[in-house]
Design a protein around this motif. Structure first.
Motif, mmCIF file in Angstrom:
data_model
loop_
_atom_site.group_PDB
_atom_site.id
_atom_site.type_symbol
_atom_site.label_atom_id
_atom_site.label_comp_id
_atom_site.label_asym_id
_atom_site.label_seq_id
_atom_site.Cartn_x
_atom_site.Cartn_y
_atom_site.Cartn_z
ATOM 1 N N ARG A 49 17.809 -0.216 -35.684
ATOM 2 C CA ARG A 49 19.095 0.481 -35.829
ATOM 3 C C ARG A 49 19.515 1.146 -34.520
ATOM 4 O O ARG A 49 20.704 1.203 -34.203
ATOM 5 C CB ARG A 49 19.019 1.523 -36.942
ATOM 6 N N LEU A 50 18.548 1.630 -33.758
ATOM 7 C CA LEU A 50 18.833 2.246 -32.470
ATOM 8 C C LEU A 50 19.431 1.230 -31.495
ATOM 9 O O LEU A 50 20.283 1.576 -30.668
ATOM 10 C CB LEU A 50 17.556 2.864 -31.881
ATOM 11 N N LEU A 51 19.022 -0.022 -31.595
ATOM 12 C CA LEU A 51 19.542 -1.061 -30.701
ATOM 13 C C LEU A 51 21.039 -1.305 -30.895
ATOM 14 O O LEU A 51 21.705 -1.807 -29.991
ATOM 15 C CB LEU A 51 18.778 -2.360 -30.913
ATOM 16 N N PHE A 52 21.576 -0.965 -32.056
ATOM 17 C CA PHE A 52 22.984 -1.216 -32.364
ATOM 18 C C PHE A 52 23.833 0.057 -32.315
ATOM 19 O O PHE A 52 24.847 0.155 -32.988
ATOM 20 C CB PHE A 52 23.108 -1.876 -33.741
ATOM 21 N N THR A 53 23.415 1.032 -31.523
ATOM 22 C CA THR A 53 24.166 2.270 -31.380
ATOM 23 C C THR A 53 24.937 2.262 -30.067
ATOM 24 O O THR A 53 24.715 1.405 -29.213
ATOM 25 C CB THR A 53 23.227 3.492 -31.405
ATOM 26 N N LYS A 54 25.823 3.220 -29.923
ATOM 27 C CA LYS A 54 26.597 3.354 -28.687
ATOM 28 C C LYS A 54 26.264 4.684 -28.021
ATOM 29 O O LYS A 54 26.153 5.717 -28.685
ATOM 30 C CB LYS A 54 28.087 3.285 -28.985
ATOM 31 N N LYS A 55 26.138 4.637 -26.712
ATOM 32 C CA LYS A 55 25.776 5.809 -25.923
ATOM 33 C C LYS A 55 26.993 6.727 -25.760
ATOM 34 O O LYS A 55 28.093 6.269 -25.459
ATOM 35 C CB LYS A 55 25.282 5.336 -24.566
ATOM 36 N N HIS A 56 26.765 8.027 -25.964
ATOM 37 C CA HIS A 56 27.814 9.035 -25.821
ATOM 38 C C HIS A 56 27.235 10.273 -25.160
ATOM 39 O O HIS A 56 26.035 10.527 -25.222
ATOM 40 C CB HIS A 56 28.379 9.445 -27.191
ATOM 41 N N THR A 57 28.124 11.060 -24.580
ATOM 42 C CA THR A 57 27.745 12.368 -24.053
ATOM 43 C C THR A 57 28.102 13.400 -25.118
ATOM 44 O O THR A 57 29.192 13.364 -25.683
ATOM 45 C CB THR A 57 28.494 12.669 -22.753
ATOM 46 N N ASN A 111 28.005 3.534 -38.251
ATOM 47 C CA ASN A 111 28.770 4.154 -39.333
ATOM 48 C C ASN A 111 29.173 5.594 -39.012
ATOM 49 O O ASN A 111 29.745 6.274 -39.859
ATOM 50 C CB ASN A 111 27.980 4.099 -40.643
ATOM 51 N N ASN A 112 28.862 6.041 -37.800
ATOM 52 C CA ASN A 112 29.240 7.381 -37.322
ATOM 53 C C ASN A 112 28.772 8.504 -38.234
ATOM 54 O O ASN A 112 29.487 9.470 -38.474
ATOM 55 C CB ASN A 112 30.754 7.478 -37.113
ATOM 56 N N LYS A 113 27.565 8.381 -38.736
ATOM 57 C CA LYS A 113 27.012 9.436 -39.586
ATOM 58 C C LYS A 113 25.894 10.211 -38.899
ATOM 59 O O LYS A 113 25.661 11.357 -39.240
ATOM 60 C CB LYS A 113 26.490 8.839 -40.894
ATOM 61 N N TYR A 114 25.184 9.579 -37.984
ATOM 62 C CA TYR A 114 24.033 10.199 -37.337
ATOM 63 C C TYR A 114 24.006 9.862 -35.863
ATOM 64 O O TYR A 114 24.600 8.882 -35.427
ATOM 65 C CB TYR A 114 22.713 9.712 -37.955
ATOM 66 N N VAL A 115 23.265 10.683 -35.113
ATOM 67 C CA VAL A 115 22.991 10.387 -33.715
ATOM 68 C C VAL A 115 21.483 10.343 -33.506
ATOM 69 O O VAL A 115 20.714 10.915 -34.278
ATOM 70 C CB VAL A 115 23.619 11.434 -32.755
ATOM 71 N N TYR A 116 21.093 9.619 -32.479
ATOM 72 C CA TYR A 116 19.722 9.619 -32.001
ATOM 73 C C TYR A 116 19.722 10.411 -30.702
ATOM 74 O O TYR A 116 20.381 10.020 -29.744
ATOM 75 C CB TYR A 116 19.242 8.198 -31.691
ATOM 76 N N ASP A 117 18.996 11.530 -30.650
ATOM 77 C CA ASP A 117 18.877 12.250 -29.388
ATOM 78 C C ASP A 117 17.680 11.705 -28.626
ATOM 79 O O ASP A 117 17.066 10.720 -29.036
ATOM 80 C CB ASP A 117 18.796 13.762 -29.608
ATOM 81 N N LYS A 118 17.342 12.327 -27.487
ATOM 82 C CA LYS A 118 16.268 11.783 -26.657
ATOM 83 C C LYS A 118 14.915 11.825 -27.367
ATOM 84 O O LYS A 118 14.075 10.951 -27.152
ATOM 85 C CB LYS A 118 16.199 12.502 -25.311
ATOM 86 N N PHE A 119 14.715 12.789 -28.245
ATOM 87 C CA PHE A 119 13.441 12.867 -28.956
ATOM 88 C C PHE A 119 13.348 11.776 -30.024
ATOM 89 O O PHE A 119 12.287 11.179 -30.218
ATOM 90 C CB PHE A 119 13.276 14.252 -29.588
ATOM 91 N N ALA A 120 14.446 11.498 -30.701
ATOM 92 C CA ALA A 120 14.466 10.428 -31.698
ATOM 93 C C ALA A 120 14.290 9.073 -31.027
ATOM 94 O O ALA A 120 13.567 8.201 -31.545
ATOM 95 C CB ALA A 120 15.773 10.467 -32.491
ATOM 96 N N THR A 125 10.942 4.376 -30.093
ATOM 97 C CA THR A 125 10.439 3.405 -29.127
ATOM 98 C C THR A 125 8.917 3.398 -29.072
ATOM 99 O O THR A 125 8.290 2.340 -29.161
ATOM 100 C CB THR A 125 11.025 3.700 -27.730
ATOM 101 N N ILE A 126 8.321 4.566 -28.947
ATOM 102 C CA ILE A 126 6.857 4.633 -28.889
ATOM 103 C C ILE A 126 6.246 4.174 -30.207
ATOM 104 O O ILE A 126 5.254 3.443 -30.219
ATOM 105 C CB ILE A 126 6.390 6.052 -28.510
ATOM 106 N N GLY A 127 6.827 4.571 -31.320
ATOM 107 C CA GLY A 127 6.319 4.141 -32.623
ATOM 108 C C GLY A 127 6.404 2.638 -32.803
ATOM 109 O O GLY A 127 5.471 2.002 -33.306
ATOM 110 N N PHE A 128 7.506 2.031 -32.371
ATOM 111 C CA PHE A 128 7.657 0.580 -32.467
ATOM 112 C C PHE A 128 6.633 -0.129 -31.587
ATOM 113 O O PHE A 128 5.973 -1.086 -32.029
ATOM 114 C CB PHE A 128 9.078 0.171 -32.077
ATOM 115 N N LEU A 129 6.479 0.327 -30.340
ATOM 116 C CA LEU A 129 5.514 -0.312 -29.436
ATOM 117 C C LEU A 129 4.082 -0.161 -29.928
ATOM 118 O O LEU A 129 3.279 -1.097 -29.859
ATOM 119 C CB LEU A 129 5.666 0.258 -28.027
ATOM 120 N N LEU A 130 3.742 1.016 -30.457
ATOM 121 C CA LEU A 130 2.395 1.210 -31.002
ATOM 122 C C LEU A 130 2.175 0.378 -32.263
ATOM 123 O O LEU A 130 1.053 -0.086 -32.517
ATOM 124 C CB LEU A 130 2.139 2.685 -31.293
ATOM 125 N N SER A 131 3.220 0.167 -33.038
ATOM 126 C CA SER A 131 3.101 -0.695 -34.221
ATOM 127 C C SER A 131 2.785 -2.122 -33.811
ATOM 128 O O SER A 131 1.897 -2.760 -34.380
ATOM 129 C CB SER A 131 4.399 -0.682 -35.027
#
Length: 145
Positions: A49-57, A111-120, A125-131
């Protein structure tokens, strides 16, 4: 805490009924494997889901209860609209981790309901790579299973 109590009560009852301890050990190992598999699947879904997001300030707004669960999340303002973070906030050093005077880079979901910050992003990313690394290690260690 309740889960530990339930596992303890079930284990004691199973021993009283006559179940061998080795079967309890296998059952406990299976529960751990199931929890690990579920967490791998969840982190993979969040990463995709993170791969299909758009970067914003954005600017940090506040920390408050999430609209969907009981955890506190960080809220960010993107283009005048406030969005909650997808993961719970870090419970320590809030003034250092979420400064309100700085601009943050967040990733807004489709769907403009949530954001991923740097911690998310880091968690996903780390969880996916470790998986992936765990799956490869499991295949190499147990090739015949």
């Amino acid at each position: 805490m309740e889960i530990i109590l339930v596992i303890l009560v079930v284990s004691v009852l199973a021993v009283i009924v006559g179940v061998k301890v080795i079967w309890l050990v296998f059952g406990f190992a299976a529960l751990i494997a199931l929890a690990f598999a579920v967490s791998m699947i969840l982190l993979t879904v969040f990463f995709v889901r993170l791969l299909f997001t758009k970067k914003h300030t954005a600017s940090f707004s506040r920390i408050d209860k999430s609209p969907r669960n009981r955890f506190n999340v960080a809220y960010y303002i993107v283009d005048g609209t406030e969005y909650p973070n997808i993961f719970p906030e870090e419970g320590f050093l809030q003034s250092k981790l979420y400064p309100s005077d700085k601009k943050h880079t967040v990733f807004l979901t489709r769907n403009n309901k949530y954001v991923y910050d740097k911690f998310a992003c880091t968690t996903c990313t780390i969880g996916f790579l470790l998986s992936i690394a765990s799956i490869i290690a499991g295949i190499l260690i147990f090739p015949n299973i």
